[in-house]
Design an enzyme around this catalytic site. Structure first.
Site, short mmCIF file in Angstrom:
data_model
loop_
_atom_site.label_atom_id
_atom_site.label_comp_id
_atom_site.label_asym_id
_atom_site.label_seq_id
_atom_site.Cartn_x
_atom_site.Cartn_y
_atom_site.Cartn_z
N PRO A 86 -6.98 -33.69 31.06
CA PRO A 86 -6.29 -32.40 31.25
C PRO A 86 -7.02 -31.26 30.55
CG PRO A 86 -4.93 -33.95 29.98
CD PRO A 86 -6.13 -34.69 30.41
N GLU A 113 -3.22 -41.92 24.74
CA GLU A 113 -3.14 -40.60 24.10
C GLU A 113 -4.46 -39.85 24.21
OE1 GLU A 113 -0.20 -39.50 23.03
OE2 GLU A 113 0.54 -41.43 23.73
N ARG A 150 -13.70 -36.57 52.54
CA ARG A 150 -13.50 -35.86 53.81
C ARG A 150 -14.60 -34.82 54.07
NH1 ARG A 150 -11.14 -31.18 53.34
NH2 ARG A 150 -10.04 -31.17 55.33
N ASP A 164 -10.19 -25.11 56.94
CA ASP A 164 -9.22 -25.52 55.92
C ASP A 164 -8.65 -24.41 55.09
OD1 ASP A 164 -9.24 -28.17 56.14
OD2 ASP A 164 -10.75 -28.53 54.62
#
Ligand code: ADE
Length: 230
Positions: A86, A113, A150, A164
């Site tokens: 993150p 963690e 893709r 897209d």
């Protein structure tokens, strides 16, 4: 392209790549995906892959040794290593395009963690898929592999990804325009006339305008021309 995914939860990938477009891309040898359990690389007599954090604190931290040994056994001069966290740079379509041109990706899924910071020295990219915290890097790895697959030549027709959401337009990424299918009137909700007109130029203009309008309303940040490099 070859992608090696390093995880201690290989079962989480059961099914993830065995349907639809990704399945076909694997069958057609457009992509090879290997799920590798880095616990197999630990030299710890009890098969441990983590330990307590120096300085104290909650939870366990992934140790260097299994991940270093695993990455080093897979890495070649053509490899790029991705660490999912993150705390990484935000993942965007632009980076998906860039990664889709690589020959070999090694993706490390963090867990618990966190991981020993020295593991970051292995990575060419530290990537986050969004401003929220998941239990590990497995779901982010699936999202990244899907978005890259893709884009590989011959996986879906190129027109689909040119049209897209997040298509590139003058170095900007815009949201997709709205689409409709039959019937033309569903419970009083009507398909815009222009789409029924058969007038290609008007349809093109309508779509361009809707795309811009949506982006302005929903994601004005995308309209700031990006100068930054990945
Ligand atoms: N691991 C946990 N949360 C994550 C996120 N948002 N992106 C990438 N890896 C993660």
């Amino acid at each position: 392209m070859k992608i090696d995914i390093l995880t201690i939860f290989p079962n989480m990938f059961d099914g993830a790549f065995s349907e639809s477009i990704i399945k076909r891309a694997i069958e057609d040898n457009k992509i090879e995906i290997n799920i590798i359990n880095f616990r197999d690389y630990t030299t710890d007599p009890h098969n441990k892959v983590d330990d307590t954090p120096y300085g104290g604190g909650a939870g366990m931290v992934l140790s260097c040794q299994p991940i270093f040994d695993c990455v080093e056994s897979l890495k070649t001069k053509d490899s790029k290593v991705i660490l999912l966290t993150p705390a990484g740079i935000p993942y965007k379509q632009k980076l998906a395009y860039k990664l889709s041109e690589e020959k070999h990706l090694i993706i490390i899924c963090g867990h618990y963690e966190g991981f020993d910071e020295r593991i970051a020295s292995l990575a060419d990219y530290e990537i986050s898929i969004g401003d929220y915290v998941l239990t590990g890097g497995e779901i982010p790895a699936m999202a990244i592999v899907d978005s890259i697959t893709r884009l590989l030549p011959g996986v879906i027709n190129e027109e689909s990804h040119r049209e897209d959401s997040f298509k590139q337009d003058n170095n900007r990424y815009l949201l997709d325009y709205p689409t409709y299918t039959k019937p033309a009137d569903f419970r009083g909700m009507k398909v815009p006339e222009v789409l029924l007109s058969g007038h290609h130029e008007n349809i093109r203009k309508y779509r361009e305008e809707e795309s811009l309008k949506r982006t302005k309303e929903r994601r004005p940040d995308l309209l700031e021309v990006e100068n930054e490099e990945d």
